[in-house]
Design a protein around this motif. Structure first.
Motif, PDB file in Angstrom:
ATOM      1  N   LEU A  61       0.807  -1.217   0.000  1.00 26.74           N
ATOM      2  CA  LEU A  61       0.000   0.000   0.000  1.00 26.74           C
ATOM      3  C   LEU A  61       0.839   1.264   0.000  1.00 26.74           C
ATOM      4  O   LEU A  61       0.292   2.367   0.057  1.00 26.74           O
ATOM      5  CB  LEU A  61      -0.933   0.003   1.223  1.00 26.74           C
ATOM      6  CG  LEU A  61      -1.917  -1.174   1.314  1.00 26.74           C
ATOM      7  CD1 LEU A  61      -2.769  -1.047   2.572  1.00 26.74           C
ATOM      8  CD2 LEU A  61      -2.795  -1.243   0.082  1.00 26.74           C
ATOM      9  N   THR A  62       2.157   1.135  -0.010  1.00 23.59           N
ATOM     10  CA  THR A  62       3.008   2.314  -0.032  1.00 23.59           C
ATOM     11  C   THR A  62       3.042   2.909  -1.427  1.00 23.59           C
ATOM     12  O   THR A  62       2.799   2.229  -2.430  1.00 23.59           O
ATOM     13  CB  THR A  62       4.438   1.953   0.399  1.00 23.59           C
ATOM     14  OG1 THR A  62       4.969   0.967  -0.500  1.00 23.59           O
ATOM     15  CG2 THR A  62       4.437   1.373   1.810  1.00 23.59           C
ATOM     16  N   ARG A  63       3.344   4.190  -1.476  1.00 21.46           N
ATOM     17  CA  ARG A  63       3.429   4.870  -2.771  1.00 21.46           C
ATOM     18  C   ARG A  63       4.626   4.362  -3.554  1.00 21.46           C
ATOM     19  O   ARG A  63       5.684   4.114  -2.989  1.00 21.46           O
ATOM     20  CB  ARG A  63       3.529   6.374  -2.565  1.00 21.46           C
ATOM     21  CG  ARG A  63       2.286   6.991  -1.906  1.00 21.46           C
ATOM     22  CD  ARG A  63       2.432   8.489  -1.799  1.00 21.46           C
ATOM     23  NE  ARG A  63       1.265   9.093  -1.189  1.00 21.46           N
ATOM     24  CZ  ARG A  63       1.118  10.400  -1.001  1.00 21.46           C
ATOM     25  NH1 ARG A  63       2.077  11.239  -1.388  1.00 21.46           N
ATOM     26  NH2 ARG A  63       0.016  10.867  -0.440  1.00 21.46           N
ATOM     27  N   SER A  64       4.445   4.244  -4.848  1.00 19.03           N
ATOM     28  CA  SER A  64       5.508   3.685  -5.687  1.00 19.03           C
ATOM     29  C   SER A  64       6.165   4.719  -6.589  1.00 19.03           C
ATOM     30  O   SER A  64       7.029   4.383  -7.390  1.00 19.03           O
ATOM     31  CB  SER A  64       4.930   2.544  -6.560  1.00 19.03           C
ATOM     32  OG  SER A  64       3.854   3.028  -7.361  1.00 19.03           O
ATOM     33  N   GLY A  65       5.746   5.997  -6.504  1.00 15.14           N
ATOM     34  CA  GLY A  65       6.331   7.021  -7.355  1.00 15.14           C
ATOM     35  C   GLY A  65       7.775   7.306  -6.991  1.00 15.14           C
ATOM     36  O   GLY A  65       8.189   7.149  -5.836  1.00 15.14           O
ATOM     37  N   ILE A  81       9.403  10.213  -6.876  1.00 20.07           N
ATOM     38  CA  ILE A  81       9.562  11.355  -5.984  1.00 20.07           C
ATOM     39  C   ILE A  81       9.197  10.983  -4.546  1.00 20.07           C
ATOM     40  O   ILE A  81       9.874  11.353  -3.593  1.00 20.07           O
ATOM     41  CB  ILE A  81       8.697  12.532  -6.472  1.00 20.07           C
ATOM     42  CG1 ILE A  81       9.169  12.992  -7.857  1.00 20.07           C
ATOM     43  CG2 ILE A  81       8.742  13.679  -5.473  1.00 20.07           C
ATOM     44  CD1 ILE A  81       8.355  14.122  -8.440  1.00 20.07           C
ATOM     45  N   GLU A  82       8.104  10.203  -4.429  1.00 16.21           N
ATOM     46  CA  GLU A  82       7.694   9.790  -3.085  1.00 16.21           C
ATOM     47  C   GLU A  82       8.753   8.909  -2.435  1.00 16.21           C
ATOM     48  O   GLU A  82       9.043   9.033  -1.238  1.00 16.21           O
ATOM     49  CB  GLU A  82       6.366   9.044  -3.157  1.00 16.21           C
ATOM     50  CG  GLU A  82       5.158   9.917  -3.403  1.00 16.21           C
ATOM     51  CD  GLU A  82       5.042  10.331  -4.871  1.00 16.21           C
ATOM     52  OE1 GLU A  82       5.850   9.817  -5.689  1.00 16.21           O
ATOM     53  OE2 GLU A  82       4.189  11.169  -5.198  1.00 16.21           O
ATOM     54  N   LYS A  83       9.333   7.988  -3.209  1.00 19.42           N
ATOM     55  CA  LYS A  83      10.378   7.123  -2.652  1.00 19.42           C
ATOM     56  C   LYS A  83      11.597   7.937  -2.233  1.00 19.42           C
ATOM     57  O   LYS A  83      12.207   7.682  -1.199  1.00 19.42           O
ATOM     58  CB  LYS A  83      10.779   6.075  -3.680  1.00 19.42           C
ATOM     59  CG  LYS A  83       9.755   4.955  -3.874  1.00 19.42           C
ATOM     60  CD  LYS A  83      10.295   3.890  -4.794  1.00 19.42           C
ATOM     61  CE  LYS A  83       9.313   2.719  -4.906  1.00 19.42           C
ATOM     62  NZ  LYS A  83       9.831   1.659  -5.805  1.00 19.42           N
ATOM     63  N   LEU A  84      11.957   8.927  -3.049  1.00 16.54           N
ATOM     64  CA  LEU A  84      13.099   9.771  -2.698  1.00 16.54           C
ATOM     65  C   LEU A  84      12.821  10.563  -1.430  1.00 16.54           C
ATOM     66  O   LEU A  84      13.677  10.682  -0.550  1.00 16.54           O
ATOM     67  CB  LEU A  84      13.413  10.718  -3.854  1.00 16.54           C
ATOM     68  CG  LEU A  84      14.560  11.715  -3.625  1.00 16.54           C
ATOM     69  CD1 LEU A  84      15.863  10.972  -3.371  1.00 16.54           C
ATOM     70  CD2 LEU A  84      14.697  12.664  -4.809  1.00 16.54           C
ATOM     71  N   ARG A  85      11.585  11.081  -1.318  1.00 14.16           N
ATOM     72  CA  ARG A  85      11.228  11.853  -0.131  1.00 14.16           C
ATOM     73  C   ARG A  85      11.240  10.965   1.120  1.00 14.16           C
ATOM     74  O   ARG A  85      11.768  11.360   2.163  1.00 14.16           O
ATOM     75  CB  ARG A  85       9.850  12.467  -0.334  1.00 14.16           C
ATOM     76  CG  ARG A  85       9.389  13.348   0.813  1.00 14.16           C
ATOM     77  CD  ARG A  85       8.004  13.861   0.558  1.00 14.16           C
ATOM     78  NE  ARG A  85       7.958  14.628  -0.688  1.00 14.16           N
ATOM     79  CZ  ARG A  85       6.825  14.992  -1.289  1.00 14.16           C
ATOM     80  NH1 ARG A  85       5.655  14.643  -0.775  1.00 14.16           N
ATOM     81  NH2 ARG A  85       6.866  15.711  -2.398  1.00 14.16           N
ATOM     82  N   GLU A  86      10.636   9.791   1.009  1.00  8.74           N
ATOM     83  CA  GLU A  86      10.612   8.882   2.153  1.00  8.74           C
ATOM     84  C   GLU A  86      12.016   8.427   2.531  1.00  8.74           C
ATOM     85  O   GLU A  86      12.358   8.275   3.713  1.00  8.74           O
ATOM     86  CB  GLU A  86       9.727   7.668   1.847  1.00  8.74           C
ATOM     87  CG  GLU A  86       8.248   7.983   1.709  1.00  8.74           C
ATOM     88  CD  GLU A  86       7.672   8.532   2.991  1.00  8.74           C
ATOM     89  OE1 GLU A  86       8.089   8.087   4.077  1.00  8.74           O
ATOM     90  OE2 GLU A  86       6.808   9.421   2.912  1.00  8.74           O
ATOM     91  N   GLY A  87      12.859   8.201   1.527  1.00 12.77           N
ATOM     92  CA  GLY A  87      14.238   7.825   1.811  1.00 12.77           C
ATOM     93  C   GLY A  87      15.001   8.933   2.512  1.00 12.77           C
ATOM     94  O   GLY A  87      15.820   8.671   3.397  1.00 12.77           O
ATOM     95  N   THR A  88      14.717  10.190   2.139  1.00 12.88           N
ATOM     96  CA  THR A  88      15.358  11.332   2.799  1.00 12.88           C
ATOM     97  C   THR A  88      14.926  11.434   4.251  1.00 12.88           C
ATOM     98  O   THR A  88      15.756  11.651   5.149  1.00 12.88           O
ATOM     99  CB  THR A  88      15.000  12.629   2.058  1.00 12.88           C
ATOM    100  OG1 THR A  88      15.409  12.517   0.686  1.00 12.88           O
ATOM    101  CG2 THR A  88      15.703  13.817   2.701  1.00 12.88           C
TER     102      THR A  88
END
Length: 324
Positions: free
Chosen positions: A10-14, A16-23
């Motif tokens: 259910l997590t976002r797969s985009g 930009i979203e992955k980069l933001r979450e990783g940050t």
């Protein structure tokens, strides 16, 4: 046939979203690493100078000598931590007799008896009490508590004494006990309370027989954390207790058993481990001397005592934690 591994992601797969979450994740990891490295750096700093101290002073003298005299005035230097540990324990135990019962009863009231409006007023007031500078507590004990005790109960009390300092340390740690204990009691499911009421229990019986046992892990953790806070208190005991390391007079009781009168220790001046450290830091002792390195040995001993208390808190919390 479905299994646990077939659960949808259910997590976002985009991207930009992955980069933001990783940050965000990297930032949180960096904060955790900084906290751990700070603790390790403090321990290494204390240990490095403590090693130099123990190279000149035997462990046996530091751990078992009953006198503390880091200055050469009046005789040779003696670095015995026993009177400092005695003063620290005396203040801590006396403060615990005040903070633990009062804090627990306050938490029971806030969790089970107080209305939402009353709780919204009293709990912030307790937090304000926790935010008062400890030096203010110390001056309050010296200027008001000691004269009050001298005029009423203890006319022979010393100007600088352990009793008034202990009272203020106990009052200072009440918010820690009450806040953590109240949070633990509020986490108890209402279904347990309703089950007690359904069986005919009164509010008092539900509070003491259901809520308190169900939140015992949080309450015990608050006790240990409050005691750890009292052990490391500095400014209250510096201002109100004095700075003379002394042991109580040991007397012979029934069957030849040794004992000492607690009043003799509480009504007179004393010294804790933190006071000894402040005394060395504020003196004219030069860095690199044995007396100066003694400050780091005391800090290491205090660090170890506090670490043991925190580990004990985690063990008790995990042992008696209830899962709902």
């Amino acid at each position: 046939m479905s299994s646990d591994t077939d659960a949808p992601d259910l997590t976002r797969s985009g991207g930009i979203e992955k980069l933001r979450e990783g940050t965000y994740g990297g930032f949180f990891v960096a904060c955790a690493v900084i906290s751990v490295l700070t603790t390790v750096a403090i321990f290494v700093t204390l240990l490095s100078d403590a090693v130099a101290f123990f190279a000149a002073v035997p462990y046996s003298e530091f751990l078992f000598a009953t006198d503390w005299s880091p200055n050469t005035v009046g005789g040779r230097r003696i670095f015995g931590i026993v009177p400092l540990i005695f003063g620290t324990l005396m203040v801590t135990i006396t403060a615990a007799f005040i903070a633990l019962p009062v804090g627990t009863l306050t938490a029971i009231y806030l969790s089970e008896y107080a209305s939402t409006r009353v709780r919204s007023i009293l709990k912030p007031m307790l937090e304000v009490l926790a935010g008062i500078p400890t030096v203010v507590y110390g001056y309050f004990a010296l200027v008001y508590i000691t004269p009050l005790l001298e005029a009423t109960l203890f006319p022979d009390i010393s100007t600088f004494n352990a009793l008034s300092a202990s009272l203020m340390v106990g009052i200072m740690t009440i918010p820690m006990v009450s806040s953590i204990s109240e949070d633990a009691m509020s986490a108890v499911p209402d279904s347990l309370r309703q089950a007690g009421y359904g069986l005919g229990a009164t509010k008092y019986e539900v509070s003491t027989g259901i809520v308190v046992p169900a939140s015992i892990s949080g309450i015990a953790s608050s006790y240990i954390l409050a005691v750890s806070r009292a052990i490391g208190e500095t400014m209250i005991v510096v201002v109100a207790m004095g700075s003379q390391a002394r042991m109580p007079v040991i007397q012979e009781g029934l069957l030849g058993l040794p004992y000492f009168n607690p009043a003799d220790a509480l009504l007179d001046t004393g010294m804790t481990v933190t006071v000894a450290m402040v005394q060395i830091a504020g003196s004219d002792l030069t860095g690199g001397s044995v007396a100066y390195d003694a400050m780091f040995a005391l800090g290491l001993a205090l660090f170890v005592i506090t670490l043991i208390m925190n580990i004990l808190s985690n063990i008790v919390s995990e042992r008696y934690r209830e899962a709902y």
